[in-house]
Design a protein around this motif. Sequence first.
Motif, PDB file in Angstrom:
ATOM      1  N   TRP A  26       0.806  -1.221   0.000  1.00  0.00           N
ATOM      2  CA  TRP A  26       0.000   0.000   0.000  1.00  0.00           C
ATOM      3  C   TRP A  26       0.838   1.270   0.000  1.00  0.00           C
ATOM      4  N   ARG A  27       2.117   1.168   0.249  1.00  0.00           N
ATOM      5  CA  ARG A  27       2.925   2.375   0.430  1.00  0.00           C
ATOM      6  C   ARG A  27       2.962   3.280  -0.801  1.00  0.00           C
ATOM      7  N   PRO A  28       2.974   2.745  -2.053  1.00  0.00           N
ATOM      8  CA  PRO A  28       2.901   3.668  -3.203  1.00  0.00           C
ATOM      9  C   PRO A  28       1.645   4.536  -3.186  1.00  0.00           C
ATOM     10  N   LYS A  29       0.546   4.031  -2.629  1.00  0.00           N
ATOM     11  CA  LYS A  29      -0.689   4.815  -2.522  1.00  0.00           C
ATOM     12  C   LYS A  29      -0.737   5.632  -1.235  1.00  0.00           C
ATOM     13  N   ARG A  30       0.257   5.445  -0.362  1.00  0.00           N
ATOM     14  CA  ARG A  30       0.319   6.127   0.927  1.00  0.00           C
ATOM     15  C   ARG A  30      -0.931   5.856   1.770  1.00  0.00           C
ATOM     16  N   TRP A  31      -1.343   4.586   1.776  1.00  0.00           N
ATOM     17  CA  TRP A  31      -2.493   4.162   2.552  1.00  0.00           C
ATOM     18  C   TRP A  31      -2.034   3.491   3.838  1.00  0.00           C
ATOM     19  N   LEU A  32      -2.930   3.467   4.794  1.00  0.00           N
ATOM     20  CA  LEU A  32      -2.703   2.761   6.044  1.00  0.00           C
ATOM     21  C   LEU A  32      -4.038   2.251   6.561  1.00  0.00           C
ATOM     22  N   LYS A  33      -3.982   1.466   7.623  1.00  0.00           N
ATOM     23  CA  LYS A  33      -5.207   1.037   8.303  1.00  0.00           C
ATOM     24  C   LYS A  33      -4.973   1.128   9.802  1.00  0.00           C
ATOM     25  N   ALA A  34      -6.049   1.274  10.539  1.00  0.00           N
ATOM     26  CA  ALA A  34      -5.946   1.442  11.991  1.00  0.00           C
ATOM     27  C   ALA A  34      -6.960   0.559  12.690  1.00  0.00           C
ATOM     28  N   THR A  35      -6.529  -0.040  13.791  1.00  0.00           N
ATOM     29  CA  THR A  35      -7.411  -0.848  14.633  1.00  0.00           C
ATOM     30  C   THR A  35      -7.322  -0.334  16.056  1.00  0.00           C
ATOM     31  N   VAL A  36      -8.334  -0.640  16.838  1.00  0.00           N
ATOM     32  CA  VAL A  36      -8.361  -0.233  18.240  1.00  0.00           C
ATOM     33  C   VAL A  36      -8.547  -1.479  19.093  1.00  0.00           C
ATOM     34  N   ASP A  37      -7.857  -1.540  20.215  1.00  0.00           N
ATOM     35  CA  ASP A  37      -7.949  -2.665  21.146  1.00  0.00           C
ATOM     36  C   ASP A  37      -8.856  -2.287  22.296  1.00  0.00           C
ATOM     37  N   ILE A  38      -9.736  -3.207  22.649  1.00  0.00           N
ATOM     38  CA  ILE A  38     -10.535  -3.071  23.857  1.00  0.00           C
ATOM     39  C   ILE A  38     -10.231  -4.262  24.743  1.00  0.00           C
ATOM     40  N   ALA A  39     -10.606  -4.163  26.005  1.00  0.00           N
ATOM     41  CA  ALA A  39     -10.239  -5.193  26.988  1.00  0.00           C
ATOM     42  C   ALA A  39     -11.118  -6.411  26.828  1.00  0.00           C
ATOM     43  N   THR A  66      -5.787   7.625   4.516  1.00  0.00           N
ATOM     44  CA  THR A  66      -4.565   8.379   4.284  1.00  0.00           C
ATOM     45  C   THR A  66      -3.971   8.805   5.626  1.00  0.00           C
ATOM     46  N   LEU A  67      -2.739   9.292   5.578  1.00  0.00           N
ATOM     47  CA  LEU A  67      -2.085   9.736   6.805  1.00  0.00           C
ATOM     48  C   LEU A  67      -2.827  10.912   7.425  1.00  0.00           C
ATOM     49  N   ALA A  82      -6.559  14.197  23.398  1.00  0.00           N
ATOM     50  CA  ALA A  82      -5.127  14.010  23.615  1.00  0.00           C
ATOM     51  C   ALA A  82      -4.350  14.606  22.444  1.00  0.00           C
ATOM     52  N   SER A  83      -3.290  15.327  22.760  1.00  0.00           N
ATOM     53  CA  SER A  83      -2.475  15.956  21.716  1.00  0.00           C
ATOM     54  C   SER A  83      -1.452  14.947  21.208  1.00  0.00           C
ATOM     55  N   VAL A  84      -1.881  14.101  20.275  1.00  0.00           N
ATOM     56  CA  VAL A  84      -1.033  13.063  19.704  1.00  0.00           C
ATOM     57  C   VAL A  84      -1.065  13.200  18.190  1.00  0.00           C
ATOM     58  N   ASP A  85       0.083  13.452  17.607  1.00  0.00           N
ATOM     59  CA  ASP A  85       0.214  13.542  16.154  1.00  0.00           C
ATOM     60  C   ASP A  85       1.083  12.383  15.700  1.00  0.00           C
ATOM     61  N   ILE A  86       0.490  11.406  15.018  1.00  0.00           N
ATOM     62  CA  ILE A  86       1.238  10.201  14.656  1.00  0.00           C
ATOM     63  C   ILE A  86       2.321  10.481  13.628  1.00  0.00           C
ATOM     64  N   ALA A  87       2.299  11.652  13.002  1.00  0.00           N
ATOM     65  CA  ALA A  87       3.338  12.013  12.033  1.00  0.00           C
ATOM     66  C   ALA A  87       4.500  12.751  12.690  1.00  0.00           C
ATOM     67  N   ALA A  88       4.400  13.087  13.961  1.00  0.00           N
ATOM     68  CA  ALA A  88       5.458  13.852  14.633  1.00  0.00           C
ATOM     69  C   ALA A  88       5.619  13.374  16.068  1.00  0.00           C
ATOM     70  N   LEU A  89       5.897  12.079  16.230  1.00  0.00           N
ATOM     71  CA  LEU A  89       6.070  11.503  17.559  1.00  0.00           C
ATOM     72  C   LEU A  89       7.531  11.578  17.982  1.00  0.00           C
ATOM     73  N   PRO A  90       7.806  11.857  19.248  1.00  0.00           N
ATOM     74  CA  PRO A  90       9.190  11.932  19.733  1.00  0.00           C
ATOM     75  C   PRO A  90       9.770  10.538  19.968  1.00  0.00           C
ATOM     76  N   LEU A  91      10.189   9.876  18.905  1.00  0.00           N
ATOM     77  CA  LEU A  91      10.676   8.509  18.990  1.00  0.00           C
ATOM     78  C   LEU A  91      12.192   8.480  18.857  1.00  0.00           C
ATOM     79  N   SER A  92      12.799   7.507  19.502  1.00  0.00           N
ATOM     80  CA  SER A  92      14.247   7.304  19.398  1.00  0.00           C
ATOM     81  C   SER A  92      14.523   5.886  18.923  1.00  0.00           C
ATOM     82  N   GLY A  93      15.597   5.732  18.152  1.00  0.00           N
ATOM     83  CA  GLY A  93      15.957   4.433  17.611  1.00  0.00           C
ATOM     84  C   GLY A  93      16.742   3.580  18.584  1.00  0.00           C
ATOM     85  N   VAL A  94      17.330   2.499  18.068  1.00  0.00           N
ATOM     86  CA  VAL A  94      18.076   1.551  18.898  1.00  0.00           C
ATOM     87  C   VAL A  94      19.565   1.711  18.612  1.00  0.00           C
ATOM     88  N   PRO A  95      20.425   1.248  19.521  1.00  0.00           N
ATOM     89  CA  PRO A  95      21.878   1.373  19.303  1.00  0.00           C
ATOM     90  C   PRO A  95      22.340   0.600  18.062  1.00  0.00           C
TER      91      PRO A  95
END
Length: 436
Positions: free
Chosen positions: A269-282, A304-305, A324-337
């Motif tokens: 799907w990446r050439p179309k820039r598509w995604l899908k989202a699911t939600v978890d409940i208990a 789309t994004l 909640a102020s959450v922007d999935i395109a600008a998350l403060p993430l860090s990589g691994v060593p």
Amino acid sequence: MTDLPRRRLHPLSPFLHSIRQLIALVAVISWQGFANLGVARFLGVVVLILIGAVIYSVITWRFTGYEVTGRELRIYEGTFSRRVRTIPLERLQSVEVVRPFLAQLTGLAELRLEVVGGGKAEAPLAYLTVAEAGSLRTQLLELARGGSAAPAENEPRGPEPVLYAARDEDLLLSQAMTPEVIFLPIAAAFVVVQFALAGSFGFIAIASMITALIGVLIRPVRRVTRNWRCTLTERETRLHIRRGLTETHSQTVPVQRVQGVTVTWPLIWRPKRWLKATVDIAAQGSQGADPDDHEATTLLPVATLDEARAVVPWLLPRVDGELASVDIAALPLSGVPERAVWLAPLARTVLAAGLTPHVFATVDGLLTRRLRLVPYARIQSVRVQQGPVQRRLGLATVHVDVAGAPPASAPERDLAEAYELAGELTVRARAARAAA
């Protein structure tokens, strides 16, 4: 608090439950009936079966029903062996109104309840009228959050804001862009060539190939029919999901019951820039290794994004009544060593994790990129795990467990960073639960 008195299900309920078995039984008789019984006797047997089904349906209907007492939903069922199931409404996670094809023809609906720890939809109420199912769903959700079972009268209800509406053409194309469909012609051509070279291309070969093709196509076709015209709306911190073609679904999920959100970017799907989202409940039934295990909680079947960025904050618990102020395109993430290349040579550049003001976020997956968001208030436990190779490299994996959903993991972190991350997650989870 106003209790709901005991009520019976719709009189057609037992008949609709057994209609498949009746059709299968008649079909079995049909193959041998004309040969051994003749037309007249065959029709007589069919009539006797239908009469027996009607009698059984009437008896069953008299002993089935439901009632709400206090904070409990009680369901009465059974013909020869009586059974009463009691469901504490504080465990209620979501309520779904489902209308299978036969139910649509008769104007009925089924109410499915998701509860904490349930392996599947708990105690489905099948069948009710559409109006009764919708009213009961509203009352059960109101009781689950501490309100009254009495329906609100003269309450103004404007149109619900539409957060997302799937485009049918995008849904069809997205399922055409799946491995099952893309590689299907290649597999079919290979089978044809094999049979042709062997000189045994006959009826059995054709039937076997068609059966295999149908088996491969079932999953993408099921995704299309299930998510057809998927619409997501929100009212009073409740998410409403409506979708379905042959079987319509109308699901209500209280936002405060959301345990986590998963956003995935399939490689095709990446050439179309598509995604899908699911939600978890208990609910235990929503977890599993198979992505299709999450079909019951698919919110964005193809998006789309920008659409996901607008919707995801609505899926997370409110903070002081605000999104909640959450922007999935600008998350403060860090990589691994860099030394993590010995354990994840290809995925090292993909693995990431980070803490936002409201959620814990992780990213993994080389071919299918996956983003997991877990609100701090939903964290049940935090674990730091080390394998033998990780110990030699000074690495560790941080696991965040949530109720009834897959854990969020941050693998291959530096050991000191892993313990610091686990400690901070514990502190934030305790503070979030205290503020909830």
